[in-house]
Design an enzyme around this catalytic site. Structure first.
Site, mmCIF file in Angstrom:
data_model
loop_
_atom_site.group_PDB
_atom_site.id
_atom_site.type_symbol
_atom_site.label_atom_id
_atom_site.label_comp_id
_atom_site.label_asym_id
_atom_site.label_seq_id
_atom_site.Cartn_x
_atom_site.Cartn_y
_atom_site.Cartn_z
ATOM 1 N N ASP A 1 10.081 95.090 -59.168
ATOM 2 C CA ASP A 1 9.481 94.726 -58.668
ATOM 3 C C ASP A 1 8.841 93.684 -60.699
ATOM 4 O O ASP A 1 8.435 94.332 -61.392
ATOM 5 C CB ASP A 1 8.339 94.147 -58.034
ATOM 6 C CG ASP A 1 9.161 95.244 -56.687
ATOM 7 O OD1 ASP A 1 10.194 94.912 -56.130
ATOM 8 O OD2 ASP A 1 7.689 95.550 -55.700
ATOM 9 N N ASP B 1 11.171 91.901 -44.546
ATOM 10 C CA ASP B 1 10.186 92.551 -43.898
ATOM 11 C C ASP B 1 9.481 92.703 -42.897
ATOM 12 O O ASP B 1 9.947 91.680 -42.049
ATOM 13 C CB ASP B 1 9.881 91.767 -45.565
ATOM 14 C CG ASP B 1 9.602 91.919 -46.542
ATOM 15 O OD1 ASP B 1 10.337 92.816 -47.204
ATOM 16 O OD2 ASP B 1 9.365 91.100 -47.293
#
Lengths: 209, 250
Positions: free
Chosen positions: B11, B130
């Site tokens: 990330d 997600d």
């Protein structure tokens, strides 16, 4: 004798080679350029036939859809220039598939360098065939110092069925052609530029041809 | 035989790797280019770079990271975070990314998946989902887990495949950052429902969890971040464990 001479030629690392990469709509050009530059080789892009003058090697990469890719090649005359190239040519993934006689993708005619046809995977658990798979029945100079069972990175939904001209095979719900050779033309269904050390060795071998 | 893939995920915020717990509490985890090279050398099968910056400045920095990673590693990598149109995908692929993942923009405009897959080939279009378990069902979350969409995760996975996705990256919002193991039930449900590869993400804590998600979760690949960044385990240890348990890895 000729092969021997060329082998010696490349061993001198500083000797520049004129390597061209076919530049058209469907190339994964950055990856190929990066992989070559990690080998200390600088390749340049060729968008049209005139750029191939004096080229010693030609790399024909490709990702994406066959039909627009072939149209892009035709629009610049690159289709014929590849067919007429007399020095080593390396087709990668879609590049290899476009060198076949026909493809089920877009139901179209290919460059006809390889007599085989490209078919769509069916009945496999997952399509695309994506990830690292092992090679076997390795033959010829491209696989020098590459061991049987080496894993390479594949990502494709269309494939060339097993052929007597295969120089490497792979199994995905049955054997298919992972690499093929016809005279000076080589085709790899997988991505050597994304296949770690094994792939780098193959690219090095191609450059040393 | 096609092997199961282990994918470290980075990330990236303002050019640095960060890691949080359940999508928040970010901590610095190092230089992404160095980490990418390290993981590639340690036997990662693929990498995933997610841009979690919202600023234009951060985006430019991110593109440089993509370019530098591409120059450094000879394994494939996927790039995601805020991708919403063809132009962005073209730029990322030209910088050397192999695949792109789309998330919120595809939820808002599902036809984006089709447009991208027609323009660039479905093999490079990953739909990132997600999902959160609300005690009753798995629901799709958008905008980095902040927005509940009301869409069932399984339906969205099927729809994504029909629209032209080449792969599904399924992150369990419920398990993410907990290190208690992947969410096996939803992973298996999605993997059985779609005929494209599924990457499981969220919850990896130890080698055993990877074996579970490949066996019981039927995932094709598994993604993890924190446990690799902080040395809880290594790719090599995970792969040795998988080999010892009869799971094919590279």
């Amino acid at each position: 004798m000729h092969t021997l001479y060329q082998g010696c030629f490349v061993k001198q690392d500083s000797m520049p080679q004129n390597i061209k990469i076919v530049h058209y709509k469907a190339g994964n050009i950055a990856s190929v350029i990066n992989a070559l530059s990690r080998l200390g080789v600088r390749a340049s892009l060729a968008s049209g036939p005139s750029a191939l003058k004096g080229a010693e090697k030609l790399i024909f990469p490709g990702v994406g859809h066959a039909k627009p890719a072939m149209e892009a090649l035709k629009s610049t005359g690159m289709d014929q220039a590849i067919q007429e190239f007399t020095r080593p040519v390396l087709g990668i993934c879609l590049g290899m598939q476009l060198m076949a006689a026909r493809s089920e993708e877009g139901n179209m005619k290919g460059l006809g360098i390889f007599q085989e046809e490209i078919k769509r995977f069916t009945g496999r658990p997952k399509i695309p065939h994506m990830g690292w798979n092992s090679l076997y029945d390795l033959k010829g100079p491209l696989f020098k110092h590459v061991s049987e069972g080496s894993h390479v990175y594949f990502v494709h939904s269309y494939y060339m069925p097993d052929s007597s001209h295969a120089i490497a095979r792979c199994d995905y719900g049955g054997a298919f052609t992972a690499a093929i050779q016809s005279d000076n033309f080589f085709g790899l269904q997988f991505h050597p530029e994304k296949s770690g050390p094994a792939g780098i060795t193959m690219l090095k071998n191609f450059i040393s041809l | 035989m096609l092997t199961k893939r282990i994918i470290p995920c980075l990330d990236i915020k303002n050019g640095r790797t960060v890691k949080g717990v359940t999508f928040g509490n970010l901590q610095d985890a190092g230089d992404p280019v160095e980490l990418a090279a390290k993981y590639s050398g340690y036997g990662a099968d693929e990498l995933c770079l997610l841009d979690i910056t919202a600023t234009l400045e951060g985006r430019t920095t991110f593109l440089k990271v993509v370019e530098d990673v591409a120059a450094m590693v000879s394994i494939p990598f996927t790039v995601g975070g805020g991708i919403s149109d063809e132009k962005q995908v073209e730029t990322l692929l030209s910088k050397g990314a192999d695949k792109v993942s789309v998330n919120s923009a595809a939820i808002k405009d599902p036809k984006l998946i089709t447009r991208l897959s027609q323009a660039f080939g479905n093999q490079c279009i990953v739909v990132a989902i997600d999902a959160r378990f609300d005690g009753n069902r798995w629901e799709v979350m958008s905008h980095a887990g902040t927005n509940a969409t009301g869409i069932a995760a399984l339906d969205w996975a099927r729809q994504s495949r029909d629209l032209g996705a080449g792969e599904i990256l399924l992150t369990s919002f419920t398990a993410d950052g907990t290190r208690q193991g992947f969410s096996l039930d939803i992973t298996r449900a999605v993997a059985d429902a779609v005929s494209i590869p599924v990457i499981a993400s969220g919850g990896a804590g130890e080698a055993r969890h990877f074996a579970e998600v490949f066996d019981r979760g039927r995932a094709d690949a598994a993604l993890a971040a924190g446990i690799f960044h902080y040395g809880v385990t290594t790719i090599e240890k995970v792969k040795n464990y998988l080999k010892a348990h009869g799971i094919e890895v590279r």
